[in-house]
Design a protein around this motif. Structure first.
Motif, mmCIF file in Angstrom:
data_model
loop_
_atom_site.group_PDB
_atom_site.id
_atom_site.type_symbol
_atom_site.label_atom_id
_atom_site.label_comp_id
_atom_site.label_asym_id
_atom_site.label_seq_id
_atom_site.Cartn_x
_atom_site.Cartn_y
_atom_site.Cartn_z
ATOM 1 N N VAL A 68 -6.593 7.017 -5.378
ATOM 2 C CA VAL A 68 -5.471 6.772 -4.369
ATOM 3 C C VAL A 68 -4.391 7.845 -4.836
ATOM 4 N N GLY A 69 -3.438 7.964 -3.833
ATOM 5 C CA GLY A 69 -2.098 8.852 -4.191
ATOM 6 C C GLY A 69 -1.294 7.951 -4.409
ATOM 7 N N ASP A 70 0.047 8.366 -4.734
ATOM 8 C CA ASP A 70 0.997 7.472 -5.039
ATOM 9 C C ASP A 70 1.711 7.142 -3.689
ATOM 10 N N GLY A 71 1.581 7.823 -2.383
ATOM 11 C CA GLY A 71 1.908 7.386 -1.400
ATOM 12 C C GLY A 71 0.982 6.350 -0.792
ATOM 13 N N ASP A 72 -0.263 6.566 -0.673
ATOM 14 C CA ASP A 72 -0.948 5.560 0.141
ATOM 15 C C ASP A 72 -1.154 4.181 -0.902
ATOM 16 N N GLY A 73 -1.332 4.647 -2.212
ATOM 17 C CA GLY A 73 -1.447 3.294 -3.160
ATOM 18 C C GLY A 73 -0.264 2.609 -3.544
ATOM 19 N N GLY A 75 2.773 2.709 -1.841
ATOM 20 C CA GLY A 75 3.508 2.768 -0.550
ATOM 21 C C GLY A 75 2.910 1.734 0.578
ATOM 22 N N ILE A 76 2.127 2.749 1.228
ATOM 23 C CA ILE A 76 1.205 1.937 2.291
ATOM 24 C C ILE A 76 0.440 0.865 1.759
ATOM 25 N N GLY A 77 -0.170 0.980 0.944
ATOM 26 C CA GLY A 77 -1.040 0.042 0.300
ATOM 27 C C GLY A 77 -0.665 -0.804 -1.059
ATOM 28 N N GLY A 78 0.757 -0.527 -1.228
ATOM 29 C CA GLY A 78 1.363 -1.302 -2.580
ATOM 30 C C GLY A 78 1.051 -2.805 -2.627
ATOM 31 N N ASN A 79 1.152 -3.753 -1.530
ATOM 32 C CA ASN A 79 0.518 -4.965 -1.770
ATOM 33 C C ASN A 79 -0.917 -5.228 -2.091
ATOM 34 N N HIS A 80 -1.648 -4.421 -1.594
ATOM 35 C CA HIS A 80 -3.316 -4.532 -1.976
ATOM 36 C C HIS A 80 -3.222 -4.356 -3.464
ATOM 37 N N PHE A 81 -2.475 -3.112 -3.798
ATOM 38 C CA PHE A 81 -2.573 -2.768 -5.032
ATOM 39 C C PHE A 81 -2.295 -4.064 -6.325
ATOM 40 N N ILE A 82 -1.085 -4.519 -5.897
ATOM 41 C CA ILE A 82 -0.550 -5.595 -6.730
ATOM 42 C C ILE A 82 -1.552 -6.855 -6.886
ATOM 43 N N HIS A 83 -1.922 -7.175 -5.822
ATOM 44 C CA HIS A 83 -2.969 -8.385 -5.741
ATOM 45 C C HIS A 83 -4.360 -8.317 -6.174
ATOM 46 N N ALA A 84 -4.829 -6.906 -6.078
ATOM 47 C CA ALA A 84 -6.235 -6.528 -6.564
ATOM 48 C C ALA A 84 -6.028 -6.729 -8.245
ATOM 49 N N ALA A 85 -4.845 -6.392 -8.801
ATOM 50 C CA ALA A 85 -4.591 -6.291 -10.138
ATOM 51 C C ALA A 85 -4.357 -7.640 -10.550
ATOM 52 N N ARG A 86 -3.507 -8.533 -9.907
ATOM 53 C CA ARG A 86 -3.347 -10.011 -9.864
ATOM 54 C C ARG A 86 -4.514 -10.840 -10.060
ATOM 55 N N ARG A 87 -5.490 -10.686 -9.183
ATOM 56 C CA ARG A 87 -6.705 -10.978 -8.982
ATOM 57 C C ARG A 87 -7.690 -10.663 -10.537
ATOM 58 N N ASN A 88 -7.427 -9.659 -10.978
ATOM 59 C CA ASN A 88 -8.146 -8.994 -11.934
ATOM 60 C C ASN A 88 -9.502 -8.610 -11.494
#
Length: 220
Positions: A68-73, A75-88
């Motif tokens: 991912v780039g910082d924009g799509d990761g 910005g646009i996908g920030g919520n997905h990023f956080i919850h993928a990490a949260r779910r480990n």
């Protein structure tokens, strides 16, 4: 180019090429996955992590790598990023941070530095109007789940060597089934920054590293 080579070297040294599946989105880093002879999915802008999550859940033996780039990761996908990490989720994210939407016209990203100019903040990012930059490594390291969170730079050979070690370490954690891993790579965007390549690398080593310090933020 450096990120592509470092990923290739780490995969080769670990001997996992036949087991790798890659996810690319729409952004500066999205084409990296196309240079590898692996299973590959192209996701919508910002939707790489949901696709990667589904792939890993259906194929738990696959070594899933997400670019991912910082924009799509962030910005646009920030919520997905956080919850993928949260779910480990047991996958690896490699995020190239050039602090701008480099592929879609040079717009301000969540990572754009205060004072940095872009097509959507022509006088420079103003924290009173635009808020402050998001530090993804620091944010994700507060979660209980992730196994490995690190930030490195691609500004010179010394830092590129360290970046390669971080990428390999992230893959090793995934191989061991430890959980979610992420490596952020500070990189340049001379075109949208309106700088020469040399100036851009100096900017990464100076202003960017001052705001986004390098190192390992979490490791199990």
């Amino acid at each position: 180019g450096a990120a592509t080579q470092l990923t290739a070297r780490a995969i080769d040294e670990l001997g996992i090429l036949d087991d790798v599946a890659m996810i690319g989105g729409v952004g500066c880093s999205s084409w990296i996955a196309t240079y590898f002879k692996t299973d590959f999915f192209k996701a919508l802008h910002g939707r790489t992590l949901p696709v990667a999550t589904g792939l890993k859940m259906m194929n738990p033996d696959k070594k899933v790598i997400v670019f991912v780039g910082d924009g799509d990761g962030v910005g646009i996908g920030g919520n997905h990023f956080i919850h993928a990490a949260r779910r480990n989720i047991d996958l690896t994210v490699i995020m190239l941070n050039n602090e701008i939407y480099g592929m879609t016209g040079g717009q301000m990203a969540p990572t754009t530095l205060d004072g940095q100019k872009s097509t959507t903040c022509i006088y420079g990012r103003n924290p009173e109007i635009n808020g402050n930059p998001v530090k993804m490594c620091e944010l994700l390291s507060t979660l209980t789940g992730p196994a490995y969170i690190a930030r490195q730079s691609l500004c010179d050979v010394k830092h590129i060597v360290q970046a390669k070690k971080a990428i390999k370490k992230a893959f090793e954690h995934q191989i061991n089934g430890d959980g979610f891993t992420m490596v952020e790579l500070l990189s340049s965007c001379p075109t949208n920054w309106h700088m020469t390549p040399e100036q851009a690398l100096q900017y990464v080593a100076g202003d960017m590293e001052n705001l986004y310090p390098l190192g390992v933020f979490k490791e199990v």
